[in-house]
Design a protein around this motif. Structure first.
Motif, PDB file in Angstrom:
ATOM      1  N   LEU A  48       0.826  -1.207   0.000  1.00  7.60           N
ATOM      2  CA  LEU A  48       0.000   0.000   0.000  1.00  7.60           C
ATOM      3  C   LEU A  48       0.861   1.258   0.000  1.00  7.60           C
ATOM      4  O   LEU A  48       0.508   2.261  -0.637  1.00  7.60           O
ATOM      5  N   ILE A  51       1.895   1.734  -3.617  1.00  6.39           N
ATOM      6  CA  ILE A  51       0.766   2.228  -4.400  1.00  6.39           C
ATOM      7  C   ILE A  51       0.504   3.695  -4.098  1.00  6.39           C
ATOM      8  O   ILE A  51       0.287   4.509  -4.997  1.00  6.39           O
ATOM      9  N   ALA A  52       0.543   4.052  -2.818  1.00 11.91           N
ATOM     10  CA  ALA A  52       0.297   5.439  -2.418  1.00 11.91           C
ATOM     11  C   ALA A  52       1.342   6.385  -2.986  1.00 11.91           C
ATOM     12  O   ALA A  52       1.041   7.536  -3.301  1.00 11.91           O
ATOM     13  N   GLU A  55       0.032   7.083  -6.311  1.00 13.50           N
ATOM     14  CA  GLU A  55      -1.300   7.681  -6.362  1.00 13.50           C
ATOM     15  C   GLU A  55      -1.424   9.028  -5.657  1.00 13.50           C
ATOM     16  O   GLU A  55      -2.090   9.918  -6.165  1.00 13.50           O
ATOM     17  N   TYR A 101      -5.454   6.398  -1.709  1.00 12.62           N
ATOM     18  CA  TYR A 101      -5.519   5.430  -2.804  1.00 12.62           C
ATOM     19  C   TYR A 101      -6.385   5.930  -3.952  1.00 12.62           C
ATOM     20  O   TYR A 101      -6.745   5.174  -4.840  1.00 12.62           O
ATOM     21  N   ALA A 132      -8.780  -0.139   0.722  1.00 17.31           N
ATOM     22  CA  ALA A 132      -7.729  -0.508  -0.233  1.00 17.31           C
ATOM     23  C   ALA A 132      -7.383  -1.989  -0.132  1.00 17.31           C
ATOM     24  O   ALA A 132      -7.034  -2.615  -1.146  1.00 17.31           O
ATOM     25  N   TRP A 162      -5.069   0.690 -10.146  1.00 17.90           N
ATOM     26  CA  TRP A 162      -4.471   1.997  -9.854  1.00 17.90           C
ATOM     27  C   TRP A 162      -3.754   2.538 -11.089  1.00 17.90           C
ATOM     28  O   TRP A 162      -2.722   2.003 -11.508  1.00 17.90           O
TER      29      TRP A 162
END
Length: 197
Positions: A48, A51-52, A55, A101, A132, A162
């Protein structure tokens, strides 16, 4: 993207808006019946984080899509889900990706319904993480960790959710759609996955 763009995120979750109004309050019958939390494992937490990075950048849990000209009255983490859906409904002609996210309205509505959160639930970091984690499950995290899903296939699944994550060609799965583009190189994405798993 440059850091300034990544901070507010130009990427959106996958999916298209199929209704005139972005997302009515999801399945009110679930209100007050939130499901138990999904375990946030160390690997999932690191994923995560990766991904963050693509994003939301530095804005983190309070990120709002840069194209939203009418921004929420408060930082997202201080808003309830009801307030977020009211903001979406009141400002229909703009992007609404929100949070660490970058949930878009249809995705947010679906995940909130799955969790059974009520309109009074605050959009805290913990709530955002729980939403998420459902998407990580959808992408096949368990199968990947069990060696039943190849790494590249798992990465493609993540990139289909994403838009800031790249495909092997370095482009977003949603390149050019609503201003989307990958915000990290594929080499960095692949190296990040390798470090985590």
């Amino acid at each position: 993207h440059e850091t300034a763009v990544r901070r507010n995120s130009a990427s959106l979750f996958s999916g298209t808006v199929t209704r005139g109004i972005f997302a009515p309050w999801p399945d009110r019958g679930h209100a007050g019946r939130a499901r138990p939390n999904i375990e946030l494992t160390r690997a999932a937490a690191k994923l995560l984080d990766l991904i963050a990075l693509a994003e939301a950048g530095k804005a983190g849990y309070d990120a709002v899509q840069y194209g939203a000209t009418i921004r929420p009255a408060k930082p997202p983490t201080r808003m309830t889900l009801g307030e977020i859906f009211d903001w979406i409904e009141e400002t229909q002609r703009q992007p609404h990706a929100i949070g660490r996210y970058q949930f878009i309205p249809d995705t947010l509505a679906r995940l909130v319904a799955i969790k059974g959160y009520s309109p009074s639930t605050r959009f805290t970091p913990q709530v955002q993480d729980q939403l998420a984690l459902i998407l990580l499950r959808d992408a096949g995290l368990a199968a990947f960790e069990a060696n039943a899903l190849p790494r590249r296939a798992f990465m493609k699944n993540l990139a289909r959710i994403w838009a800031g994550l790249p495909l092997p060609n370095g482009k977003s799965y949603y390149q050019g759609y609503a201003g989307n583009k990958a915000t990290m190189s594929f080499a960095r994405f692949e190296a990040g996955i390798a470090r985590i798993f």
